[in-house]
Motif scaffolding. Structure first.
Motif, short mmCIF file in Angstrom:
data_model
loop_
_atom_site.label_atom_id
_atom_site.label_comp_id
_atom_site.label_asym_id
_atom_site.label_seq_id
_atom_site.Cartn_x
_atom_site.Cartn_y
_atom_site.Cartn_z
N VAL A 68 104.28 68.07 37.08
CA VAL A 68 102.96 68.10 37.69
C VAL A 68 102.49 66.67 37.91
CG1 VAL A 68 100.56 68.87 37.51
CG2 VAL A 68 102.41 70.27 36.55
N HIS A 69 102.07 66.38 39.13
CA HIS A 69 101.49 65.08 39.47
C HIS A 69 100.01 65.29 39.78
CE1 HIS A 69 101.35 61.02 41.35
NE2 HIS A 69 100.30 61.59 41.94
N ALA A 70 99.17 64.34 39.39
CA ALA A 70 97.74 64.44 39.68
C ALA A 70 97.18 63.08 40.07
CB ALA A 70 96.98 64.99 38.48
N SER A 71 96.55 63.03 41.22
CA SER A 71 95.83 61.83 41.67
C SER A 71 94.35 62.17 41.69
CB SER A 71 96.31 61.41 43.06
OG SER A 71 97.65 60.98 43.03
N TRP A 72 93.74 62.25 40.50
CA TRP A 72 92.33 62.61 40.41
C TRP A 72 91.50 61.62 41.22
CZ3 TRP A 72 92.67 67.21 38.58
CH2 TRP A 72 93.60 67.53 37.60
N PRO A 73 90.43 62.06 41.88
CA PRO A 73 89.63 61.17 42.72
C PRO A 73 89.26 59.88 41.99
CG PRO A 73 88.89 63.42 43.00
CD PRO A 73 89.91 63.45 41.88
N CYS A 74 89.37 58.77 42.71
CA CYS A 74 89.20 57.45 42.09
C CYS A 74 87.79 56.89 42.22
CB CYS A 74 90.19 56.46 42.71
SG CYS A 74 89.86 56.08 44.45
N GLN A 75 86.93 57.55 43.01
CA GLN A 75 85.65 56.92 43.36
C GLN A 75 84.79 56.58 42.14
OE1 GLN A 75 87.01 59.46 44.89
NE2 GLN A 75 86.87 59.24 47.11
N TYR A 76 84.84 57.40 41.11
CA TYR A 76 84.00 57.15 39.94
C TYR A 76 84.34 55.82 39.27
CZ TYR A 76 81.62 58.04 35.49
OH TYR A 76 80.80 57.95 34.38
#
Length: 209
Positions: A68-76
């Motif tokens: 499983v790969h995850a690129s959680w949103p980086c904006q925070y």
């Protein structure tokens, strides 16, 4: 829902789930390493080149995948968000996302900007792969990094910088030629996960020996 599904080039019999996949820059890297790829994103991704599901990455089932790969949103966490003073408009998905991956019992990879609170198992830049772009990204993995090292960054003066005027050239230089300019703004070069995937496969082979 399915995207423009491509055939496997070098099938290795393994599958990867790419959470928060966007238009598929990092998905393409796993595909090039021989994985069967499925992407999930909360937003429509009409140009995503593999099997795609529009869904919440924090609740989508993980069963049946090898990685499983995850690129959680980086904006925070991104520096530009803080500079603009818009951090309050975003939320930290890395904390609940990491807990979900760690509780899955599956091998996993997380990717984000250097400012994000990830363990720096791998810190990659386009110049390490011969790309004419500077785009640093951090990868934290369930196996803790290691493996073969790529060359260090080499930030030449002629490197492409991301600007709206040059975004098409920047997208193409990353290897994201199928994306629109807007999609490529959030993309990461496929070369990064192609290399990450080869590290994972080497570790798996050693463990099975």
């Amino acid at each position: 829902m399915s995207g423009h599904v491509l055939p496997l080039r070098r099938p290795n019999g393994l599958s990867v789930l790419d959470l928060c996949c966007g238009a598929g820059g990092l998905s393409m890297g796993y595909y090039l390493a021989g994985f069967e790829v499925t992407g999930v994103d909360i937003h429509p991704q009409p140009n995503y080149p593999f099997t795609f599901h529009q869904a919440d990455a924090l609740t989508f089932p993980l069963d049946g995948f090898d990685l499983v790969h995850a690129s959680w949103p980086c904006q925070y966490f991104a520096r530009v968000t803080r500079w603009r003073g818009t951090q309050a408009a975003h939320e930290d998905l890395i904390t609940p996302g990491r807990a979900r991956l760690e509780g899955s019992g599956l091998p996993w990879v997380m990717e984000n900007v250097p400012e994000a609170p990830l363990r720096r198992d791998y810190l990659l830049c386009g110049t390490q792969f011969g790309l004419n772009v500077r785009r640093h990204r951090v990868f934290e993995t369930s196996w803790g990094g290691g493996g073969d090292l790529v060359p260090p960054c080499w930030h030449r003066k002629d490197l492409l910088a991301f600007t709206h005027k040059a975004e098409r050239a920047y997208a193409d230089a990353m290897g994201c030629t199928w994306m629109t300019n807007r999609e490529a703004r959030q993309a990461v070069p496929p070369a990064y996960t192609h290399w990450i995937a080869t590290q994972y496969l080497a570790i798996e082979r050693r463990a099975a020996a």
